[in-house]
Design an enzyme around this catalytic site. Structure first.
Site, PDB file in Angstrom:
ATOM      1  N   GLY A 175     -27.639  29.128 -10.345  1.00 13.47           N
ATOM      2  CA  GLY A 175     -26.230  29.282 -10.686  1.00 13.47           C
ATOM      3  C   GLY A 175     -25.428  29.989  -9.600  1.00 13.47           C
ATOM      4  O   GLY A 175     -24.337  30.520  -9.868  1.00 13.47           O
ATOM      5  N   TRP A 206     -21.798  28.638  -9.058  1.00 12.13           N
ATOM      6  CA  TRP A 206     -20.921  29.048 -10.160  1.00 12.13           C
ATOM      7  C   TRP A 206     -20.515  30.515  -9.998  1.00 12.13           C
ATOM      8  O   TRP A 206     -19.336  30.871 -10.076  1.00 12.13           O
ATOM      9  CB  TRP A 206     -21.657  28.828 -11.483  1.00 12.13           C
ATOM     10  CG  TRP A 206     -20.824  28.959 -12.717  1.00 12.13           C
ATOM     11  CD1 TRP A 206     -19.456  28.978 -12.806  1.00 12.13           C
ATOM     12  CD2 TRP A 206     -21.317  29.077 -14.053  1.00 12.13           C
ATOM     13  NE1 TRP A 206     -19.070  29.107 -14.116  1.00 12.13           N
ATOM     14  CE2 TRP A 206     -20.198  29.160 -14.905  1.00 12.13           C
ATOM     15  CE3 TRP A 206     -22.597  29.112 -14.614  1.00 12.13           C
ATOM     16  CZ2 TRP A 206     -20.325  29.278 -16.296  1.00 12.13           C
ATOM     17  CZ3 TRP A 206     -22.717  29.225 -15.997  1.00 12.13           C
ATOM     18  CH2 TRP A 206     -21.593  29.312 -16.826  1.00 12.13           C
ATOM     19  N   HIS A 229     -29.804  34.437  -0.481  1.00 10.88           N
ATOM     20  CA  HIS A 229     -30.988  34.150  -1.310  1.00 10.88           C
ATOM     21  C   HIS A 229     -32.136  35.092  -0.937  1.00 10.88           C
ATOM     22  O   HIS A 229     -33.244  34.940  -1.427  1.00 10.88           O
ATOM     23  CB  HIS A 229     -31.452  32.706  -1.109  1.00 10.88           C
ATOM     24  CG  HIS A 229     -30.522  31.669  -1.673  1.00 10.88           C
ATOM     25  ND1 HIS A 229     -29.983  31.751  -2.930  1.00 10.88           N
ATOM     26  CD2 HIS A 229     -30.053  30.501  -1.140  1.00 10.88           C
ATOM     27  CE1 HIS A 229     -29.217  30.689  -3.149  1.00 10.88           C
ATOM     28  NE2 HIS A 229     -29.239  29.925  -2.084  1.00 10.88           N
TER      29      HIS A 229
HETATM   30  P1  A3P Z   1     -28.623  21.863 -13.031  1.00 11.08           P
HETATM   31  O1  A3P Z   1     -29.336  21.174 -11.916  1.00 11.08           O
HETATM   32  O2  A3P Z   1     -29.557  22.309 -14.123  1.00 11.08           O
HETATM   33  O3  A3P Z   1     -27.499  21.069 -13.574  1.00 11.08           O
HETATM   34  P2  A3P Z   1     -27.171  26.742  -7.485  1.00 11.08           P
HETATM   35  O4  A3P Z   1     -25.708  26.818  -7.406  1.00 11.08           O
HETATM   36  O5  A3P Z   1     -27.855  28.084  -7.453  1.00 11.08           O
HETATM   37  O6  A3P Z   1     -27.746  25.776  -6.517  1.00 11.08           O
HETATM   38  O7  A3P Z   1     -27.539  26.192  -8.953  1.00 11.08           O
HETATM   39  C1  A3P Z   1     -27.279  24.857  -9.286  1.00 11.08           C
HETATM   40  C2  A3P Z   1     -27.298  24.716 -10.803  1.00 11.08           C
HETATM   41  O8  A3P Z   1     -26.112  25.319 -11.308  1.00 11.08           O
HETATM   42  C3  A3P Z   1     -27.279  23.256 -11.214  1.00 11.08           C
HETATM   43  O9  A3P Z   1     -27.972  23.204 -12.447  1.00 11.08           O
HETATM   44  C4  A3P Z   1     -25.795  23.007 -11.370  1.00 11.08           C
HETATM   45  O10 A3P Z   1     -25.472  21.900 -12.159  1.00 11.08           O
HETATM   46  C5  A3P Z   1     -25.355  24.325 -12.008  1.00 11.08           C
HETATM   47  N1  A3P Z   1     -23.921  24.588 -11.817  1.00 11.08           N
HETATM   48  C6  A3P Z   1     -23.187  24.417 -10.693  1.00 11.08           C
HETATM   49  N2  A3P Z   1     -21.912  24.745 -10.912  1.00 11.08           N
HETATM   50  C7  A3P Z   1     -21.837  25.147 -12.206  1.00 11.08           C
HETATM   51  C8  A3P Z   1     -20.763  25.596 -13.034  1.00 11.08           C
HETATM   52  N3  A3P Z   1     -19.526  25.678 -12.577  1.00 11.08           N
HETATM   53  N4  A3P Z   1     -21.050  25.902 -14.326  1.00 11.08           N
HETATM   54  C9  A3P Z   1     -22.311  25.820 -14.818  1.00 11.08           C
HETATM   55  N5  A3P Z   1     -23.360  25.387 -14.071  1.00 11.08           N
HETATM   56  C10 A3P Z   1     -23.128  25.057 -12.792  1.00 11.08           C
END
Ligand code: A3P
Length: 321
Positions: A72, A75, A136
């Site tokens: 996440g 996000w 990270h």
């Molecule tokens: P999923 O693959 O389960 O859908 P990161 O940003 O650390 O790479 O994490 C990616 C994960 O966060 C993905 O999960 C993605 O869809 C989800 N994600 C990205 N933007 C988001 C948002 N605005 N709200 C909720 N989840 C989000």
């Protein structure tokens, strides 16, 4: 051996040290990982871990977003940026940076800035305070000074089976044939990217327990359940709580809506193009965004194995999933 003209003696010594570290490929990819102080870092970011310790000078009002990939980060970067920049950029503004730029283009990536000898790290010095940056890196690889000077860290973790499925789906954007089992096995074995995941999570968990005013520990599932309340927590933690007037004006709701998956994923900037310097499609960052998707991709045996790893590694830590 002579020092190549483009390297300083210090960098050359680092290269020699790094080339002796254990090496692996991340499953199904060409991404080389090196085991540095017990963590499988992408090879090109091992010099970053070294340079961070030597050269990163945290400021007391720095905010560092930290996570394992696929927990996440995108996000949280968006939410933290929108929260901290809200005076200059009200969340409902049509010219908001998050409408024009991918969230990672609004928040500098520490690991990349300190790679390749750290030449680009100078751009960090030019940033006005308070700086918002993300990494990270495991907690142990942040400069010790980041705890001492009052700089704040916000960590986000996610249920490990969902993280595993998210990582596998992400890698499939470049390697469609990749079986889920390869990524899954490497996560359980602890040699996934930036892993072992349990040591990564526990490093920040313990730092947060020891110093709650310096490290805020968030969970992806909690953010899904109540994004507004978590944005308020985040704002209080970084020292910019929402005023009553802002609450009444719906600023929190505006930030949550601007940063929602539905909103970000539909923006032109996030539907097209590649991530600068990282090379993957921007749209791969926005997939499903739910809790429990693991059940659609893992066998009961796989789920049990990972649950057993989690139970074993987190026993007695006060953290469970
Ligand atoms: P999923 O693959 O389960 O859908 P990161 O940003 O650390 O790479 O994490 C990616 C994960 O966060 C993905 O999960 C993605 O869809 C989800 N994600 C990205 N933007 C988001 C948002 N605005 N709200 C909720 N989840 C989000």
């Amino acid at each position: 051996n002579t020092v190549p003209a483009e390297s300083s003696p210090e960098e050359y010594a680092d290269d020699v040290l790094i080339s002796a570290l254990p090496i692996k490929l991340a499953p199904g990819t060409q991404l080389k990982l090196r085991c540095y102080h017990g963590f499988w870092l992408p090879e090109r970011f091992v010099p970053s871990a070294v340079a961070l310790q030597r050269r990163f000078v945290p400021r007391p009002d720095d905010v560092i977003i930290a996570s394992l990939p696929k927990c996440g980060t995108t996000w949280l970067n968006a939410l933290a940026f929108a929260t901290m920049a809200r005076r200059s950029y009200p969340p409902t503004g049509a010219d908001h940076p998050l409408v024009r730029l991918n969230p990672h283009e609004c928040v500098p990536f520490l690991d990349a800035l300190f790679s390749g000898g750290g030449a680009r790290a100078a751009s960090l010095d030019a940033l006005p305070s308070p700086r918002l940056i993300y990494t990270h890196m495991p907690h142990a690889m942040l400069p010790r000074a980041s705890a001492g000077v009052g700089c704040r860290v916000v960590y986000i973790c996610r249920e490990p089976k969902d993280t595993a499925v998210s990582l596998w789906q992400f890698r499939r954007s470049a390697h469609p044939e990749l079986p889920v089992s390869d990524t899954f096995d490497s996560i359980c074995d602890g040699d996934n990217t930036y892993g072992p995941f349990w040591d990564h999570v526990l490093g920040y968990w313990r730092a947060s327990a020891a110093c709650p005013e310096s490290v805020l520990f968030l969970r992806y599932e909690e953010l899904l359940r109540d994004p507004a309340e978590n944005v308020r927590r985040l704002a209080r933690f970084v020292g910019v709580p929402f005023s009553e007037a802002e609450e009444e004006a719906g600023v929190v709701r505006g930030i949550v809506d601007l940063c929602s998956l539905g909103s970000l994923r539909n923006l032109e900037v996030n539907r097209t193009g590649l991530m600068d310097g990282l090379g993957f499609p921007r749209k791969a960052l926005f997939r499903k965004g739910v809790a429990g998707d693991w059940a659609n991709h893992m066998t009961p045996e796989m789920a049990r194995r990972m649950d057993d790893v989690v139970a074993d590694k987190f026993r007695g830590t006060g953290l469970n999933f």
